[in-house]
Design an enzyme around this catalytic site. Structure first.
Site, mmCIF file in Angstrom:
data_model
loop_
_atom_site.group_PDB
_atom_site.id
_atom_site.type_symbol
_atom_site.label_atom_id
_atom_site.label_comp_id
_atom_site.label_asym_id
_atom_site.label_seq_id
_atom_site.Cartn_x
_atom_site.Cartn_y
_atom_site.Cartn_z
ATOM 1 N N GLY A 1 0.817 -1.200 0.000
ATOM 2 C CA GLY A 1 0.000 0.000 0.000
ATOM 3 C C GLY A 1 0.849 1.247 0.000
ATOM 4 O O GLY A 1 2.037 1.214 0.332
ATOM 5 N N THR A 2 0.210 2.356 -0.378
ATOM 6 C CA THR A 2 0.910 3.639 -0.412
ATOM 7 C C THR A 2 -0.116 4.744 -0.629
ATOM 8 O O THR A 2 -1.283 4.477 -0.896
ATOM 9 C CB THR A 2 1.949 3.654 -1.555
ATOM 10 O OG1 THR A 2 2.756 4.810 -1.455
ATOM 11 C CG2 THR A 2 1.259 3.650 -2.920
ATOM 12 N N THR A 3 0.328 5.971 -0.525
ATOM 13 C CA THR A 3 -0.496 7.114 -0.918
ATOM 14 C C THR A 3 0.376 8.085 -1.698
ATOM 15 O O THR A 3 1.344 8.627 -1.171
ATOM 16 C CB THR A 3 -1.076 7.849 0.308
ATOM 17 O OG1 THR A 3 -1.881 6.950 1.072
ATOM 18 C CG2 THR A 3 -1.942 9.026 -0.143
#
Length: 243
Positions: free
Chosen positions: A39-41
């Site tokens: 995951g990441t943003t």
């Protein structure tokens, strides 16, 4: 560090206890078919003073934090940046390929390609490997003769032009902040605040995002790294819960 990982039991010494510790510097093969969640943003938006790119710095591997201080915004050349979301190795490899191809373009043509041309080139190269489990999603942020430009490119060859893009597991939360606060005619400080706020709120809601918030600004004169700020501190400031 290489080698194998020895799983040391912390209970009775039996693997069936289900409690184990991985010794640093060792490694063990994963069982076939076992996939880790990532995951990441990352986000980018275009406004009258350029293009803003921002991202968290947490690299996750399943339920573990692989690196709390990674850089997910990669310089391509002096007027072009790209955000990275997906498998780290795939992203790094394709950005090296893109940098090489743009350098060859510059040597052949005597000038750097437009942001649209760079996006089209990356899209065409990656589309040849469609179906081979590549995982790359990027927002190319740049400034050329047309002004500030922003493109989204995915590893299946998808290429989109727009004003706002957010990619990663935290993107639904980031989009909520961006959709509420975005205006093309924002001032530079308003744009910085919006980008920091969007990533900070995403890190608060998304377990796979966190660490710090990197902020970059692409201007006509080139890109600059504006800041790296602690995501927790930013969230408290924006939510009004700072001590």
């Amino acid at each position: 560090m290489g080698g194998r990982v020895d799983l040391v039991d912390l209970g009775s010494g039996s693997p069936e206890d289900g409690v184990s510790l991985c010794r640093p510097g060792w490694s063990a093969p994963l069982s076939p078919g076992f996939k880790l969640a990532h995951g990441t943003t990352t986000l980018a938006f275009r406004f009258r003073h350029g293009v803003i790119a921002a991202a968290d710095t947490r690299s996750s591997c399943g339920s573990y934090v692989a690196c709390p201080a990674s850089c997910k915004v990669i310089p391509v050349h002096q007027h072009l940046l790209g955000t990275t979301s997906g498998t780290s190795a795939d992203c790094a490899t394709w950005y090296r390929v893109l940098q090489r191809e743009l350098r060859l373009w510059e040597l052949r043509e005597g000038q750097l390609p437009s942001v649209a041309s760079a996006a089209k080139l990356l899209s065409a190269m990656m589309s040849r490997y469609r179906g081979l489990d590549l995982c790359v999603a990027t927002a190319l942020c740049g400034w050329d003769r047309s002004g500030p430009m922003l493109f989204y490119v995915y590893s299946d060859g998808t290429r989109l032009q727009g004003n706002i893009f957010s990619v990663g597991s935290g993107s639904p939360y980031a989009y909520g902040v961006l959709d509420r606060g975005y205006r093309y005619d924002m001032s530079t400080q308003e744009a910085y605040a919006l980008a920091r706020c969007a990533v900070a709120h995403a890190t608060h809601r998304d377990a796979y995002s966190g660490g710090s918030v990197d902020l970059f600004h692409v201007r006509e004169s080139g890109w600059e790294h504006v800041s790296r700020s602690d995501a927790c501190v930013l969230y408290m400031e924006f939510s009004g819960s700072a001590p």
